[in-house]
Design a protein around this motif. Structure first.
Motif, PDB file in Angstrom:
ATOM      1  N   ASN A  51     -22.093 -27.502 -25.375  1.00 60.05           N
ATOM      2  CA  ASN A  51     -21.276 -28.542 -26.001  1.00 60.05           C
ATOM      3  C   ASN A  51     -21.609 -29.949 -25.515  1.00 60.05           C
ATOM      4  O   ASN A  51     -20.924 -30.907 -25.878  1.00 60.05           O
ATOM      5  N   CYS A 114     -16.887 -22.930 -19.464  1.00 61.24           N
ATOM      6  CA  CYS A 114     -16.800 -23.765 -20.655  1.00 61.24           C
ATOM      7  C   CYS A 114     -15.350 -24.207 -20.795  1.00 61.24           C
ATOM      8  O   CYS A 114     -14.431 -23.495 -20.391  1.00 61.24           O
ATOM      9  N   GLY A 125     -14.729 -26.466 -28.534  1.00 65.48           N
ATOM     10  CA  GLY A 125     -15.456 -26.763 -27.307  1.00 65.48           C
ATOM     11  C   GLY A 125     -15.508 -28.233 -26.952  1.00 65.48           C
ATOM     12  O   GLY A 125     -15.903 -28.587 -25.839  1.00 65.48           O
TER      13      GLY A 125
END
Length: 142
Positions: A51, A114, A125
């Motif tokens: 991301n 994440c 994300g």
């Protein structure tokens, strides 16, 4: 197309461009001193974060939208669990505006992972451009 962030390991900041005339992820580096009231933006990521590029693109768009396209962005790669715990890193990518995480959620445990953001379209994300715009605008005193 927005180039990827330039990255550094171990907490040392690295601007996308460091010499006048160079082009970084957020445009040319001017070499001019920062204004005392200018905002400081950091993006913290884990190595190979999927991301990182979407965050660069959305952050660039949000900065452009509110007239701050010349704002420098520092990217820090958080490479180890000990560093993540020491700095309170709660997931990649994390954006800090003037040292504050505008999307912080109480109780999040630091670690290498994440990050998930709550957006109007559901979990994602990265924050939506509008969320980034609002956070930047608020930090700029607007």
């Amino acid at each position: 197309m927005v180039p990827s962030f330039h990255r550094t390991k171990g907490g040392g900041p690295l601007l996308g461009a460091t010499m006048p005339g160079q082009i970084g992820p957020f445009g040319p580096y001017s070499g001019m001193a920062r204004d005392a009231g200018s905002m400081e933006i950091e993006v913290w990521v884990v190595p190979d974060c999927p991301n990182e590029r979407p965050m660069a693109e959305r952050l660039h768009r949000a900065l452009d939208d509110i007239g701050l396209s010349g704002t420098a962005v520092t990217v820090r790669v958080i490479a180890g669990r000990a560093e993540a715990e020491r700095v309170g890193f709660t997931g990649s990518p994390t954006i800090l505006i003037d040292g504050r995480d505008p999307f912080a959620e109480p109780g999040r445990v630091p670690g290498l992972a994440c990050r998930v953001y709550r957006t109007l379209d559901g979990l994602a994300g990265v924050p939506a451009v509008e969320q980034l715009r609002q956070a930047l605008h608020a930090a700029a005193g607007g």
